[in-house]
Write a protein that holds these residues in place. Sequence first.
Motif, short mmCIF file in Angstrom:
data_model
loop_
_atom_site.label_atom_id
_atom_site.label_comp_id
_atom_site.label_asym_id
_atom_site.label_seq_id
_atom_site.Cartn_x
_atom_site.Cartn_y
_atom_site.Cartn_z
N ARG A 27 18.60 -8.17 -42.21
CA ARG A 27 19.93 -8.72 -42.54
C ARG A 27 19.78 -9.50 -43.83
O ARG A 27 19.11 -10.53 -43.88
CB ARG A 27 20.43 -9.62 -41.42
N ASP A 39 13.85 -15.36 -36.16
CA ASP A 39 15.05 -14.72 -35.66
C ASP A 39 16.27 -15.63 -35.75
O ASP A 39 16.30 -16.73 -35.20
CB ASP A 39 14.83 -14.30 -34.20
N GLY A 40 17.29 -15.16 -36.49
CA GLY A 40 18.55 -15.87 -36.60
C GLY A 40 18.59 -17.00 -37.61
O GLY A 40 19.66 -17.53 -37.89
N LYS A 41 17.45 -17.38 -38.18
CA LYS A 41 17.44 -18.47 -39.16
C LYS A 41 18.03 -17.98 -40.48
O LYS A 41 17.76 -16.86 -40.92
CB LYS A 41 16.02 -18.98 -39.38
N VAL A 42 18.82 -18.83 -41.11
CA VAL A 42 19.43 -18.51 -42.40
C VAL A 42 18.54 -19.09 -43.49
O VAL A 42 18.38 -20.31 -43.58
CB VAL A 42 20.85 -19.09 -42.50
N HIS A 73 27.88 -19.08 -43.31
CA HIS A 73 26.93 -18.91 -42.20
C HIS A 73 26.82 -20.15 -41.30
O HIS A 73 26.18 -20.09 -40.25
CB HIS A 73 25.54 -18.55 -42.75
N LYS A 110 9.02 -12.02 -34.47
CA LYS A 110 10.40 -12.38 -34.79
C LYS A 110 10.58 -13.90 -34.78
O LYS A 110 11.61 -14.41 -34.33
CB LYS A 110 11.35 -11.72 -33.79
N VAL A 141 18.10 -14.13 -41.44
CA VAL A 141 19.20 -13.72 -42.32
C VAL A 141 18.81 -14.21 -43.71
O VAL A 141 18.74 -15.41 -43.96
CB VAL A 141 20.53 -14.36 -41.88
N GLY A 162 13.15 -11.39 -38.75
CA GLY A 162 14.41 -11.67 -38.10
C GLY A 162 15.34 -12.62 -38.80
O GLY A 162 16.44 -12.91 -38.30
N ASP A 186 18.86 -23.02 -42.87
CA ASP A 186 17.65 -23.39 -42.13
C ASP A 186 16.42 -23.46 -43.02
O ASP A 186 15.49 -24.23 -42.74
CB ASP A 186 17.38 -22.38 -41.01
#
Length: 265
Positions: A59, A8-11, A84, A5, A35, A33, A88
């Motif tokens: 996601r 994780d959370g990176k756009v 968002h 992951k 987005v 992970g 990233d």
Amino acid sequence: MSMNKRMDGKVVIVVGATRGIGAATSRRLAQEGAVVILGGISVERGQAFAEELNDSGGRAEFRLADLSNGDSLLDLMNGVAHDHGRIDGLFNNGADLHLLDRDGDILSTDPEIFARSLTTNLTGYFLSCRAAIPHMLKTGGGAIVQTSSLAASRGDSAMVGYCASKAGVDALTRHVAVRFGKQKIRCNAIQPGMIMVENAVAMGDALPLELILKQTAGPRLGEPEDIASAATFLLSDDAAFINGQIIRVDGGMSIPLLSNSIAQS
């Protein structure tokens, strides 16, 4: 086996996301992970792909993105940053392969075809980077990966527009790395070898695949997932010290091979 992951959370925005290399990379990013913002020109295909990734636990969302239309790229980047709060990562992946049958040598190729090759394959990447970088600067940096081609650094008697445009992608990549590296923006490019995406499979009878494999150091031709692995790595913090590089992911296709008789003499 569970998937790492590290994203994780990176756009992350993928331009050219719904087929081939772009689809494989989008899927890998979602598994790790991120987005994932799926940029493409087909609303129906893009929304169906986003639904598939979300149903698999990822996601993802689809947004219009046309590499031949700078306004659509600006709207994409501004919209993602607004909704968002950050961008990233950016994976510029695309080329107008429909032009290849009219993209010959410098004497036979219509200047309009040459210009269209540059517009989609190079200017589109320029505009995409130009629209995304200001948002990355506001949030402390980011990572950009661009799909280049072995054609950027090898001679070819045809595809003058495609080859020139991909060479331009490599130069653009180095420019972004040098200009914004101190501000924590990394930019790298991947030169794929022969990757068995949909168009290559469809053209199998016309392409000298056996000869290409014979001239490749590895035991097989590439799959989109091979590029997805490399692109995801370069977009991740694992590649934090890699910047401005043109990386060949080709199974050894670009290694000059000596024949056995010469190598053993």
